[in-house]
Design a protein around this motif. Structure first.
Motif, PDB file in Angstrom:
ATOM      1  N   ASP A 130       0.825  -1.207   0.000  1.00  0.00           N
ATOM      2  CA  ASP A 130       0.000   0.000   0.000  1.00  0.00           C
ATOM      3  C   ASP A 130       0.861   1.258   0.000  1.00  0.00           C
ATOM      4  OD1 ASP A 130      -2.233  -1.640   0.015  1.00  0.00           O
ATOM      5  OD2 ASP A 130      -2.775  -1.207   2.102  1.00  0.00           O
ATOM      6  N   LEU A 131       1.950   1.245   0.774  1.00  0.00           N
ATOM      7  CA  LEU A 131       2.853   2.405   0.786  1.00  0.00           C
ATOM      8  C   LEU A 131       3.465   2.635  -0.590  1.00  0.00           C
ATOM      9  CD1 LEU A 131       4.833   2.220   4.140  1.00  0.00           C
ATOM     10  CD2 LEU A 131       3.360   4.082   3.366  1.00  0.00           C
ATOM     11  N   MET A 132       3.875   1.560  -1.240  1.00  0.00           N
ATOM     12  CA  MET A 132       4.459   1.698  -2.579  1.00  0.00           C
ATOM     13  C   MET A 132       3.454   2.352  -3.519  1.00  0.00           C
ATOM     14  SD  MET A 132       7.564   0.562  -2.429  1.00  0.00           S
ATOM     15  CE  MET A 132       7.513   1.291  -0.805  1.00  0.00           C
ATOM     16  N   ALA A 133       2.196   1.927  -3.442  1.00  0.00           N
ATOM     17  CA  ALA A 133       1.161   2.488  -4.317  1.00  0.00           C
ATOM     18  C   ALA A 133       0.823   3.920  -3.933  1.00  0.00           C
ATOM     19  CB  ALA A 133      -0.095   1.613  -4.260  1.00  0.00           C
ATOM     20  N   ASP A 134       0.591   4.165  -2.647  1.00  0.00           N
ATOM     21  CA  ASP A 134       0.155   5.492  -2.204  1.00  0.00           C
ATOM     22  C   ASP A 134       1.238   6.555  -2.371  1.00  0.00           C
ATOM     23  OD1 ASP A 134      -2.347   4.500  -1.597  1.00  0.00           O
ATOM     24  OD2 ASP A 134      -1.924   4.246   0.536  1.00  0.00           O
ATOM     25  N   LEU A 135       2.499   6.133  -2.292  1.00  0.00           N
ATOM     26  CA  LEU A 135       3.603   7.084  -2.468  1.00  0.00           C
ATOM     27  C   LEU A 135       4.189   7.025  -3.882  1.00  0.00           C
ATOM     28  CD1 LEU A 135       5.416   6.692   0.967  1.00  0.00           C
ATOM     29  CD2 LEU A 135       3.943   8.566   0.205  1.00  0.00           C
ATOM     30  N   GLN A 136       3.588   6.222  -4.745  1.00  0.00           N
ATOM     31  CA  GLN A 136       4.030   6.069  -6.127  1.00  0.00           C
ATOM     32  C   GLN A 136       5.517   5.737  -6.183  1.00  0.00           C
ATOM     33  OE1 GLN A 136       2.681   9.727  -7.913  1.00  0.00           O
ATOM     34  NE2 GLN A 136       0.599   8.968  -8.083  1.00  0.00           N
ATOM     35  N   LEU A 137       5.898   4.689  -5.447  1.00  0.00           N
ATOM     36  CA  LEU A 137       7.280   4.233  -5.396  1.00  0.00           C
ATOM     37  C   LEU A 137       7.402   2.902  -6.129  1.00  0.00           C
ATOM     38  CD1 LEU A 137       7.987   4.970  -1.631  1.00  0.00           C
ATOM     39  CD2 LEU A 137       8.728   6.342  -3.594  1.00  0.00           C
ATOM     40  N   ASP A 138       8.573   2.638  -6.639  1.00  0.00           N
ATOM     41  CA  ASP A 138       8.868   1.397  -7.352  1.00  0.00           C
ATOM     42  C   ASP A 138       9.462   0.397  -6.371  1.00  0.00           C
ATOM     43  OD1 ASP A 138       9.857  -0.656  -8.942  1.00  0.00           O
ATOM     44  OD2 ASP A 138      10.984   0.677 -10.267  1.00  0.00           O
ATOM     45  N   SER A 139       8.758  -0.686  -6.111  1.00  0.00           N
ATOM     46  CA  SER A 139       9.220  -1.662  -5.116  1.00  0.00           C
ATOM     47  C   SER A 139      10.519  -2.355  -5.526  1.00  0.00           C
ATOM     48  CB  SER A 139       8.134  -2.702  -4.845  1.00  0.00           C
ATOM     49  OG  SER A 139       7.854  -3.442  -6.005  1.00  0.00           O
ATOM     50  N   THR A 140      10.896  -2.285  -6.805  1.00  0.00           N
ATOM     51  CA  THR A 140      12.176  -2.867  -7.213  1.00  0.00           C
ATOM     52  C   THR A 140      13.341  -1.932  -6.905  1.00  0.00           C
ATOM     53  OG1 THR A 140      12.095  -2.012  -9.481  1.00  0.00           O
ATOM     54  CG2 THR A 140      11.065  -4.170  -9.067  1.00  0.00           C
ATOM     55  N   ARG A 141      13.020  -0.690  -6.551  1.00  0.00           N
ATOM     56  CA  ARG A 141      14.063   0.298  -6.245  1.00  0.00           C
ATOM     57  C   ARG A 141      14.029   0.775  -4.800  1.00  0.00           C
ATOM     58  NH1 ARG A 141      16.417   2.916 -10.804  1.00  0.00           N
ATOM     59  NH2 ARG A 141      16.787   4.627  -9.383  1.00  0.00           N
ATOM     60  N   VAL A 142      12.954   0.468  -4.083  1.00  0.00           N
ATOM     61  CA  VAL A 142      12.798   0.907  -2.696  1.00  0.00           C
ATOM     62  C   VAL A 142      12.724  -0.335  -1.813  1.00  0.00           C
ATOM     63  CG1 VAL A 142      11.381   2.242  -1.084  1.00  0.00           C
ATOM     64  CG2 VAL A 142      11.593   2.990  -3.455  1.00  0.00           C
ATOM     65  N   PRO A 143      13.840  -0.718  -1.213  1.00  0.00           N
ATOM     66  CA  PRO A 143      13.841  -1.951  -0.422  1.00  0.00           C
ATOM     67  C   PRO A 143      13.098  -1.808   0.900  1.00  0.00           C
ATOM     68  CG  PRO A 143      15.957  -0.856  -0.236  1.00  0.00           C
ATOM     69  CD  PRO A 143      15.149  -0.082  -1.251  1.00  0.00           C
ATOM     70  N   PHE A 144      12.685  -2.943   1.390  1.00  0.00           N
ATOM     71  CA  PHE A 144      12.034  -3.054   2.690  1.00  0.00           C
ATOM     72  C   PHE A 144      13.055  -3.667   3.637  1.00  0.00           C
ATOM     73  CE2 PHE A 144       9.505  -5.555   5.733  1.00  0.00           C
ATOM     74  CZ  PHE A 144       8.630  -4.591   6.180  1.00  0.00           C
ATOM     75  N   LEU A 145      13.435  -2.924   4.645  1.00  0.00           N
ATOM     76  CA  LEU A 145      14.435  -3.387   5.612  1.00  0.00           C
ATOM     77  C   LEU A 145      13.752  -3.596   6.952  1.00  0.00           C
ATOM     78  CD1 LEU A 145      17.075  -0.709   4.634  1.00  0.00           C
ATOM     79  CD2 LEU A 145      16.972  -3.063   3.833  1.00  0.00           C
ATOM     80  N   MET A 146      13.860  -4.799   7.469  1.00  0.00           N
ATOM     81  CA  MET A 146      13.162  -5.121   8.704  1.00  0.00           C
ATOM     82  C   MET A 146      14.155  -5.408   9.825  1.00  0.00           C
ATOM     83  SD  MET A 146      10.422  -8.104   9.530  1.00  0.00           S
ATOM     84  CE  MET A 146       9.044  -7.226   8.843  1.00  0.00           C
ATOM     85  N   GLY A 147      13.944  -4.739  10.961  1.00  0.00           N
ATOM     86  CA  GLY A 147      14.731  -5.022  12.147  1.00  0.00           C
ATOM     87  C   GLY A 147      14.252  -6.305  12.794  1.00  0.00           C
ATOM     88  N   GLU A 148      15.099  -6.894  13.582  1.00  0.00           N
ATOM     89  CA  GLU A 148      14.760  -8.139  14.260  1.00  0.00           C
ATOM     90  C   GLU A 148      14.618  -7.907  15.754  1.00  0.00           C
ATOM     91  OE1 GLU A 148      16.853 -11.672  11.763  1.00  0.00           O
ATOM     92  OE2 GLU A 148      18.065 -10.733  13.303  1.00  0.00           O
ATOM     93  N   PHE A 149      13.998  -8.892  16.407  1.00  0.00           N
ATOM     94  CA  PHE A 149      14.018  -8.936  17.863  1.00  0.00           C
ATOM     95  C   PHE A 149      15.416  -9.364  18.294  1.00  0.00           C
ATOM     96  CE2 PHE A 149       9.432  -9.920  17.213  1.00  0.00           C
ATOM     97  CZ  PHE A 149       8.914  -8.873  17.947  1.00  0.00           C
ATOM     98  N   VAL A 150      15.772  -9.088  19.523  1.00  0.00           N
ATOM     99  CA  VAL A 150      17.024  -9.605  20.069  1.00  0.00           C
ATOM    100  C   VAL A 150      16.965 -11.133  19.965  1.00  0.00           C
ATOM    101  CG1 VAL A 150      18.453  -9.795  22.133  1.00  0.00           C
ATOM    102  CG2 VAL A 150      17.266  -7.655  21.642  1.00  0.00           C
TER     103      VAL A 150
END
Length: 82
Positions: free
Chosen positions: A48-68
């Motif tokens: 939804d963020l990619m669509a609403d912000l008109q971003l290309d998901s192949t160029r805008v990575p998703f980086l996720m933090g982990e739990f300890v």
């Protein structure tokens, strides 16, 4: 106290006026740790963020933090595999 998703979109649009969004950094809190549908919900927010912000998901990575990690005493580290 408001709509957190809409706040992300609003701030993202402001950021795009003078800059470039180069990635989405996500850090999971402990409140949703036991929700089985959590990966599906996170994926939807990202798409939804990619669509609403008109971003290309192949160029805008998703980086996720982990739990300890469990190896060093983290109580929720078992959830990192998701």
């Amino acid at each position: 106290g408001g709509n957190l998703y809409q706040r992300l979109v609003d701030v993202g649009k402001i950021a795009k006026q003078t800059g470039v969004i180069k990635g989405i950094l996500f850090h999971q809190g402990e409140a949703d740790v036991n929700r089985d549908d959590w990966p599906v919900r996170v994926r939807k927010v990202y798409r939804d963020l990619m669509a609403d912000l008109q971003l290309d998901s192949t160029r805008v990575p998703f980086l996720m933090g982990e739990f300890v990690t469990s190896e060093v005493g983290g109580q929720m580290g078992w959830r990192n595999s998701l």
